[in-house]
Design a protein around this motif. Structure first.
Motif, short mmCIF file in Angstrom:
data_model
loop_
_atom_site.label_atom_id
_atom_site.label_comp_id
_atom_site.label_asym_id
_atom_site.label_seq_id
_atom_site.Cartn_x
_atom_site.Cartn_y
_atom_site.Cartn_z
N LEU A 220 0.84 -1.19 0.00
CA LEU A 220 0.00 0.00 0.00
C LEU A 220 0.88 1.25 0.00
CD1 LEU A 220 -2.60 -1.04 2.73
CD2 LEU A 220 -2.75 -1.36 0.24
N VAL A 221 0.47 2.24 -0.76
CA VAL A 221 1.19 3.51 -0.82
C VAL A 221 0.65 4.40 0.30
CG1 VAL A 221 1.73 5.52 -2.24
CG2 VAL A 221 1.39 3.27 -3.32
N LEU A 222 1.55 4.88 1.15
CA LEU A 222 1.16 5.77 2.24
C LEU A 222 1.54 7.20 1.88
CD1 LEU A 222 2.46 3.70 5.30
CD2 LEU A 222 0.18 3.67 4.24
N SER A 223 0.56 8.08 1.81
CA SER A 223 0.85 9.49 1.58
C SER A 223 1.70 10.01 2.73
CB SER A 223 -0.45 10.30 1.51
OG SER A 223 -1.23 9.89 0.43
N PRO A 224 2.55 10.99 2.47
CA PRO A 224 3.37 11.51 3.57
C PRO A 224 2.50 12.19 4.63
CG PRO A 224 3.64 12.88 1.61
CD PRO A 224 2.82 11.68 1.21
N CYS A 225 2.80 11.90 5.88
CA CYS A 225 2.05 12.52 6.98
C CYS A 225 2.42 14.01 7.04
CB CYS A 225 2.37 11.82 8.30
SG CYS A 225 4.04 12.14 8.92
N GLY A 226 1.76 14.72 7.91
CA GLY A 226 2.05 16.15 8.06
C GLY A 226 3.47 16.42 8.48
N VAL A 227 4.02 15.58 9.35
CA VAL A 227 5.40 15.77 9.81
C VAL A 227 6.36 15.60 8.63
CG1 VAL A 227 7.21 14.86 11.31
CG2 VAL A 227 4.89 15.13 12.18
N CYS A 228 6.16 14.57 7.84
CA CYS A 228 7.05 14.35 6.69
C CYS A 228 6.88 15.45 5.64
CB CYS A 228 6.82 12.98 6.09
SG CYS A 228 7.56 11.69 7.14
N ARG A 229 5.69 15.96 5.48
CA ARG A 229 5.51 17.09 4.57
C ARG A 229 6.30 18.30 5.06
NH1 ARG A 229 -0.70 16.57 2.36
NH2 ARG A 229 -0.63 14.31 2.18
N GLU A 230 6.33 18.49 6.36
CA GLU A 230 7.15 19.58 6.93
C GLU A 230 8.63 19.30 6.68
OE1 GLU A 230 6.47 22.56 8.38
OE2 GLU A 230 4.42 22.14 7.75
N ARG A 231 9.03 18.06 6.84
CA ARG A 231 10.44 17.71 6.61
C ARG A 231 10.84 17.94 5.16
NH1 ARG A 231 9.57 12.29 10.15
NH2 ARG A 231 10.08 13.19 12.19
N LEU A 232 9.90 17.77 4.25
CA LEU A 232 10.18 17.97 2.83
C LEU A 232 10.06 19.43 2.39
CD1 LEU A 232 8.34 14.86 1.38
CD2 LEU A 232 10.80 15.29 1.37
N ALA A 233 9.39 20.25 3.16
CA ALA A 233 9.13 21.64 2.75
C ALA A 233 10.42 22.39 2.44
CB ALA A 233 8.34 22.37 3.83
N GLY A 234 11.49 22.10 3.16
CA GLY A 234 12.75 22.77 2.90
C GLY A 234 13.37 22.40 1.57
N HIS A 235 12.88 21.34 0.94
CA HIS A 235 13.40 20.93 -0.36
C HIS A 235 12.62 21.56 -1.52
CE1 HIS A 235 16.25 18.06 1.30
NE2 HIS A 235 15.30 17.74 2.17
N GLY A 236 11.57 22.29 -1.21
CA GLY A 236 10.83 23.03 -2.23
C GLY A 236 9.55 22.38 -2.69
N PRO A 237 8.76 23.15 -3.44
CA PRO A 237 7.42 22.72 -3.83
C PRO A 237 7.38 21.65 -4.90
CG PRO A 237 7.93 24.76 -4.93
CD PRO A 237 9.08 24.47 -3.99
#
Length: 145
Positions: free
Chosen positions: A87-104
């Motif tokens: 199953l593919v798990l969408s990134p949780c809110g914490v992981c989205r925050e962790r990725l935010a520094g890498h750009g949109p």
């Protein structure tokens, strides 16, 4: 290697980690990230007696990307069910925050509309259209203002 081949290799690396690290445990997960130089990093989370200290599977490859001073360009998390489906798990809110520094434009895996085992790649901006920090311009990544 072209982008789609790199994304397919990222999916394969994640599945491979689950299959090789947990061959006898049917219900397990892992993550894989693709870096800007084509490197694929994988990771998983240990079991902790206290569930409040558990980590996302993505934490290990995100920290390694930082250590290597590389940008994350794609991120994926999979969970193998007892029936052997991934199953593919969408990134949780914490992981989205962790990725935010890498750009949109970082690609994140989300489940397909009609099949949760199908990977659909969307940009972080698509996954996070209303970034919370955009109301604080001095603290917001440039892309979110």
């Amino acid at each position: 290697m072209e982008r789609n081949q790199l994304l397919d290799a990222t999916i394969a690396a994640c599945r491979n980690l689950i299959e090789t690290r947990f061959p006898d445990d049917p219900s397990r997960g892992a993550a894989a990230v693709l870096l800007d130089d084509g490197t694929i990093l994988t990771g998983t989370s240990p079991d902790f007696a206290n569930s409040s200290v558990e980590l996302c599977h993505e934490a290990e490859p995100y920290c390694a990307a930082f250590r290597l001073d590389r940008a994350v360009v794609a991120s994926l998390c999979l969970h193998r069910t007892e029936e052997g489906r991934f199953l593919v798990l969408s990134p949780c809110g914490v992981c989205r925050e962790r990725l935010a520094g890498h750009g949109p434009d970082v690609l994140v895996a989300v489940p397909g509309a009609s099949d949760p085992t199908t990977v659909r790649w969307v940009t972080l901006r698509e996954a996070l259209p209303h970034y919370w920090a955009s109301i604080f311009p001095e603290d917001t990544p440039e892309w979110a203002s």
